[in-house]
Design an enzyme around this catalytic site. Structure first.
Site, PDB file in Angstrom:
ATOM      1  N   TYR A 135       5.552  -8.705   0.268  1.00 34.58           N
ATOM      2  CA  TYR A 135       6.124  -8.867   1.597  1.00 34.58           C
ATOM      3  C   TYR A 135       7.532  -9.398   1.348  1.00 34.58           C
ATOM      4  O   TYR A 135       7.737 -10.162   0.396  1.00 34.58           O
ATOM      5  CB  TYR A 135       5.403  -9.952   2.401  1.00 34.58           C
ATOM      6  CG  TYR A 135       4.100  -9.596   3.053  1.00 34.58           C
ATOM      7  CD1 TYR A 135       3.922  -8.405   3.729  1.00 34.58           C
ATOM      8  CD2 TYR A 135       3.050 -10.512   3.035  1.00 34.58           C
ATOM      9  CE1 TYR A 135       2.712  -8.124   4.360  1.00 34.58           C
ATOM     10  CE2 TYR A 135       1.852 -10.237   3.672  1.00 34.58           C
ATOM     11  CZ  TYR A 135       1.691  -9.038   4.323  1.00 34.58           C
ATOM     12  OH  TYR A 135       0.502  -8.770   4.953  1.00 34.58           O
ATOM     13  N   HIS A 277      -5.538  -3.238   7.501  1.00 33.36           N
ATOM     14  CA  HIS A 277      -5.410  -4.680   7.288  1.00 33.36           C
ATOM     15  C   HIS A 277      -6.668  -5.402   7.784  1.00 33.36           C
ATOM     16  O   HIS A 277      -6.607  -6.532   8.268  1.00 33.36           O
ATOM     17  CB  HIS A 277      -4.182  -5.185   8.061  1.00 33.36           C
ATOM     18  CG  HIS A 277      -3.375  -6.237   7.364  1.00 33.36           C
ATOM     19  ND1 HIS A 277      -2.107  -6.020   6.883  1.00 33.36           N
ATOM     20  CD2 HIS A 277      -3.638  -7.541   7.089  1.00 33.36           C
ATOM     21  CE1 HIS A 277      -1.622  -7.133   6.368  1.00 33.36           C
ATOM     22  NE2 HIS A 277      -2.539  -8.087   6.471  1.00 33.36           N
TER      23      HIS A 277
HETATM   24  C1  LIG Z   1      -7.378 -13.909   5.296  1.00 33.22           C
HETATM   25  C2  LIG Z   1      -6.708 -12.612   4.983  1.00 33.22           C
HETATM   26  C3  LIG Z   1      -5.404 -12.615   4.511  1.00 33.22           C
HETATM   27  C4  LIG Z   1      -4.765 -11.399   4.226  1.00 33.22           C
HETATM   28  N1  LIG Z   1      -3.501 -11.429   3.703  1.00 33.22           N
HETATM   29  C5  LIG Z   1      -2.929 -10.258   3.320  1.00 33.22           C
HETATM   30  C6  LIG Z   1      -1.683 -10.268   2.640  1.00 33.22           C
HETATM   31  O1  LIG Z   1      -1.115 -11.323   2.359  1.00 33.22           O
HETATM   32  N2  LIG Z   1      -1.143  -9.074   2.296  1.00 33.22           N
HETATM   33  C7  LIG Z   1      -1.767  -7.871   2.593  1.00 33.22           C
HETATM   34  O2  LIG Z   1      -1.241  -6.803   2.252  1.00 33.22           O
HETATM   35  N3  LIG Z   1      -2.956  -7.847   3.201  1.00 33.22           N
HETATM   36  C8  LIG Z   1      -3.558  -8.998   3.564  1.00 33.22           C
HETATM   37  N4  LIG Z   1      -4.794  -8.974   4.132  1.00 33.22           N
HETATM   38  C9  LIG Z   1      -5.481  -7.683   4.322  1.00 33.22           C
HETATM   39  C10 LIG Z   1      -6.296  -7.331   3.078  1.00 33.22           C
HETATM   40  O3  LIG Z   1      -5.464  -7.027   1.990  1.00 33.22           O
HETATM   41  C11 LIG Z   1      -7.192  -6.105   3.344  1.00 33.22           C
HETATM   42  O4  LIG Z   1      -6.411  -5.033   3.800  1.00 33.22           O
HETATM   43  C12 LIG Z   1      -8.286  -6.385   4.358  1.00 33.22           C
HETATM   44  O5  LIG Z   1      -8.809  -7.689   4.214  1.00 33.22           O
HETATM   45  C13 LIG Z   1      -9.414  -5.367   4.172  1.00 33.22           C
HETATM   46  O6  LIG Z   1     -10.392  -5.526   5.129  1.00 33.22           O
HETATM   47  P1  LIG Z   1     -11.761  -6.336   4.913  1.00 33.22           P
HETATM   48  O7  LIG Z   1     -11.409  -7.780   5.035  1.00 33.22           O
HETATM   49  O8  LIG Z   1     -12.584  -5.830   6.039  1.00 33.22           O
HETATM   50  O9  LIG Z   1     -12.295  -5.975   3.544  1.00 33.22           O
HETATM   51  C14 LIG Z   1      -5.438 -10.173   4.433  1.00 33.22           C
HETATM   52  C15 LIG Z   1      -6.758 -10.183   4.899  1.00 33.22           C
HETATM   53  C16 LIG Z   1      -7.401 -11.379   5.166  1.00 33.22           C
HETATM   54  C17 LIG Z   1      -8.822 -11.342   5.650  1.00 33.22           C
END
Ligand SMILES: Cc1cc2nc3c(=O)[nH]c(=O)nc-3n(C[C@H](O)[C@H](O)[C@H](O)COP(=O)(O)O)c2cc1C
Length: 385
Positions: A135, A277
């Site tokens: 990011y 996401h």
């Molecule tokens: C608490 C949390 C923080 C996240 N932070 C980021 C991040 O910093 N960068 C990013 O690309 N995706 C982030 N994501 C999205 C995850 O990379 C991923 O796309 C997503 O969790 C997948 O869905 P799932 O939780 O149903 O497996 C985050 C997800 C969660 C749950």
């Protein structure tokens, strides 16, 4: 907590709710607005069934894959997630160690709370499966030095998240008094203090680790100030410039259709992650499994297509791969496990998913993940006419 208590993602979630303060659990578990896309992700997996074959395969099914020249023992990677350091003192380094011990990859988020150098160093010598997720709210002036740092620290793959030009509206976080930058408003602080008092084990662990951090601070500091209300907008020109600068694959995360898959390929992407996401950004965005076939058709095997958002069981991994995904990532499942039992919890979660995947393939009569295609799936009755 004893990691062997984690027997499924649902159980890890239940245990996590009891392990960390409610506001932290909500930060992990929650999604945007009415959480419709989060629900859609899981519903899309449920809507697909299997066409098993009997008395066909013998022996252990093959789970291993190769991704960007690296052999992985199972097709499940750990998605980049912010603030992992708040869940358990093992934090981002612990997640990286768990991934390595199970011969897979953890993608380090730019906002994980630990620098890429610190996490790389924590793996010591030997094999270091390092992927970095970017990011950069400050644009090129910010991302250039960041990706140079990640390259110098030994990261192999750069994952650029394109679905966060602004932060999604996480209503649970608002209710809990967090602002867009995950700082706590005074009213929230009072409530949080009560929640922390109700989780003394977590408070003690985190307190000890904060003292240790003071003695041994992370020299690189957290890489990017939290992605506040401004988000981290990128253009396809940025992606092309990154692909020029980065000496390895640039994987674009957050693609939800064929047109954007084409833009990513034209910009020089070496891989694509079909992701919404986990439903945390645009509520109403499609379920990833529903758009996967269009993206796979557009990409036509020129680069690997990965998928995340809603993967909760080995059977979900099988469904995504049968539809053309090269592998999947999980987010919340391993965060719950980290909250429950740190590194050992994440290892246990990966073991649970491995056993689940093995059982599903065996019951399906499929000899390995490399054999999966649409013939193994029951996607509903054929359209009339
Ligand atoms: C608490 C949390 C923080 C996240 N932070 C980021 C991040 O910093 N960068 C990013 O690309 N995706 C982030 N994501 C999205 C995850 O990379 C991923 O796309 C997503 O969790 C997948 O869905 P799932 O939780 O149903 O497996 C985050 C997800 C969660 C749950």
């Amino acid at each position: 907590m004893d990691p062997s208590r984690i027997t499924s993602v649902a159980e890890a979630r239940r245990l996590a709710a009891r392990a960390v303060p409610r506001a932290l659990f909500d930060y992990v578990d929650g999604a945007a607005d009415d959480e419709l896309t989060r629900a859609r992700n899981e519903a899309a997996f449920r809507a697909v069934g299997f066409r098993p074959r009997m008395a066909a395969a013998a022996g252990e099914p093959r789970l291993g894959i190769e991704l960007f020249g690296r052999a992985l023992s199972l097709p499940v990677l750990l998605a980049p997630c912010g603030l992992v350091t708040a869940l358990h003192p093992d934090g981002a380094a612990g997640v990286a160690r768990a991934a390595r011990s199970r011969r897979t990859v953890a993608v380090l988020s730019a906002v994980a709370g630990a620098s890429p150098e610190r996490v790389a160093a924590s793996l010591g010598g030997g094999d270091r499966p390092l992927w970095y997720q970017l990011y950069a709210p400050g644009g090129r002036a910010e991302w250039e030095p960041l990706i140079d740092r990640a390259a110098a620290a030994g990261y192999e793959v750069l994952m650029v998240t394109v679905d966060t030009p602004a932060l999604g509206n996480r209503e649970r976080d608002r209710r809990n008094g967090f602002t867009g930058s995950m700082r706590v408003r005074p009213r929230g602080a009072v409530r949080l203090a009560g929640q922390v008092a109700a989780r003394p084990g977590w408070a003690l662990r985190m307190g000890r680790s904060a003292l240790a951090d003071r003695r041994n601070p992370d020299p690189g500091g957290p890489t990017v100030g939290l992605v506040a209300a401004g988000g981290s907008p990128f253009t396809w020109d940025d992606i092309a410039a990154m692909a020029d600068r980065w000496d390895g694959p640039v994987v674009v995360k957050g693609v939800l259709g064929a047109a954007d898959a084409r833009c990513a390929l034209d910009a020089g992407a070496g891989g694509i992650v079909v992701s919404n996401h986990g439903g945390r950004q645009l509520d109403g965005a499609p379920a990833t499994l529903d758009v996967l076939p269009d993206v796979v058709a557009e990409v036509a095997r020129s680069v690997p297509v990965l998928l995340d958002s809603g993967v909760r069981r080995g059977s979900d991994v099988v469904k995504a791969m049968a539809m053309g995904a090269a592998a999947v990532l999980v987010g919340r499942p391993y965060l719950y496990a980290l909250a429950v039992a740190g590194t050992a919890g994440v290892e246990r979660l990966l073991d649970v998913l491995r056993a689940d995947l093995t059982r599903t393939l065996t019951l399906l009569g499929c000899p390995g993940v490399d054999d999966l295609d649409l013939d193994w799936l029951d996607t509903g009755p054929p359209a009339a006419g």
